[in-house]
Design an enzyme around this catalytic site. Structure first.
Site, PDB file in Angstrom:
ATOM      1  N   ARG A 225       0.866  -1.172   0.000  1.00 42.08           N
ATOM      2  CA  ARG A 225       0.000   0.000   0.000  1.00 42.08           C
ATOM      3  C   ARG A 225       0.904   1.225   0.000  1.00 42.08           C
ATOM      4  NH1 ARG A 225      -3.557  -2.877  -1.391  1.00 42.08           N
ATOM      5  NH2 ARG A 225      -5.633  -3.151  -0.471  1.00 42.08           N
ATOM      6  N   GLU A 253      -4.199   7.930  -5.294  1.00 42.00           N
ATOM      7  CA  GLU A 253      -4.528   7.212  -6.526  1.00 42.00           C
ATOM      8  C   GLU A 253      -5.912   7.650  -7.017  1.00 42.00           C
ATOM      9  OE1 GLU A 253      -4.262   3.039  -5.696  1.00 42.00           O
ATOM     10  OE2 GLU A 253      -2.116   3.113  -5.256  1.00 42.00           O
ATOM     11  N   HIS A 272      -1.556   0.496  -9.970  1.00 46.85           N
ATOM     12  CA  HIS A 272      -2.270  -0.363  -9.028  1.00 46.85           C
ATOM     13  C   HIS A 272      -3.038  -1.473  -9.753  1.00 46.85           C
ATOM     14  CE1 HIS A 272      -4.047  -0.434  -4.702  1.00 46.85           C
ATOM     15  NE2 HIS A 272      -3.934  -1.665  -5.198  1.00 46.85           N
TER      16      HIS A 272
END
Length: 309
Positions: A225, A253, A272
């Site tokens: 993360r 993000e 991601h």
């Protein structure tokens, strides 16, 4: 009394034939519509990615017993789980996809693939000396299901893998070191891979001090993360040219178009997509089917998140 209702984010037929007949099934995506049957849902398989629309639907599920997510991490879900509801994560679904991308980013960054792409776009022919993955020391921070899958992908590349997790332990694969040893372990690491969950303990785990302990030219690969790494400290190291990094996750993000991170030539960014490959859905379907069979039979479920993961 009617059979328990299951909401699935995909067609029940995707789970194959012979599903438990003492359950009812509906294909529902709360991001598009929340049907009137929301109060009857006993088992909710949430769509991949916990959007605000999904989170808003959960409190309406007054009959909910199990919330099953398709992600490995649950840090963005815990806050919406009602008291008394069992939360299960998608452990095992993303092992293959994430392990493949981890290896891809590591090899690409070490072999200078981003520079090759820039040279191709500029019609430049350059022949630099590359750094092989072979003979390198890889410190793997996080040794759960995905961590062990990553180790298996690294094994054929003739590397030394050092395993690190929250607590030290011995496994069939070898010794696992504790987070408290990380400062010493990274001091001679060529590659540091992060695949630990985001918790109070791991938030900011990779700070300026830890980065400073990594040797010149080392590569940091963040598959965990974004907040596990102190971004400003990492940027300072990247600007100096001392370290390299490849990241699939970031604190913000999607990354804004004006972010300074885009311009760092020694930073490789993937958006991601660790779990987003063709390998995901077959494994997701297998897990969900197994869970529903256990639920229908009144058996203990797998992947229950009890607060300590």
């Amino acid at each position: 009394m009617s059979d328990p209702l299951v909401w699935l984010p995909f067609d029940p037929a995707d789970l194959g034939e012979g599903l438990p007949t003492n359950l009812r099934y509906e294909h529902v995506d709360p991001r598009e519509q929340v049907p009137a049957s929301v109060s009857e849902v006993a088992y909710f398989v949430a769509p991949y990615g916990m959007s605000p629309e999904v989170a808003e639907a959960v409190p309406q599920m007054s009959s909910l017993q199990v919330l099953q997510v398709l992600s490995a991490g649950v840090d963005n879900v815990r806050g919406v789980v009602p008291d008394g509801v069992t939360l299960c994560n998608g452990r095992g679904i993303h092992d293959t996809s994430t392990a493949e991308l981890t290896l891809t980013l590591t090899l690409a960054a070490m072999n200078g693939v981003p520079a090759m792409v820039r040279d191709q776009q500029a019609s430049r022919w350059t022949t630099p000396w590359r750094t092989a993955l072979a003979d390198r020391k890889v410190v793997l921070v996080g040794y759960g299901s995905i961590g062990s899958a990553i180790e298996a992908r690294f094994a054929p590349f003739e590397v030394e893998v050092v395993r690190v997790a929250r607590t030290a332990r011995d496994t069939d694969a070898g010794h696992v070191h504790a987070f408290t040893e990380l400062g010493d372990l990274v001091a001679d690491a060529d590659v540091v891979v992060l695949i630990c969950p985001l918790t109070d303990e791991t938030r900011g785990l990779v700070d300026a001090d830890l980065l400073a302990r990594m040797p010149d030219g080392a590569l940091l690969v963040n598959m965990a993360r974004g907040p596990v790494v102190d971004t400003s400290a990492l940027v300072a190291e990247l600007r100096s040219g001392r370290l390299r990094a490849a990241v699939d996750v970031l604190p913000e993000e999607p990354l804004p178009a004006d972010s300074e991170l885009w311009a760092l030539e020694n930073l490789l960014i993937s958006p991601h997509v660790g779990g987003a490959s063709t390998a995901m859905w077959p494994r997701a379907h297998r897990l969900v089917r197994s869970q529903l069979e256990k639920f229908a039979a009144g058996q203990p479920l797998d992947n229950v998140m009890d607060g300590a993961y």
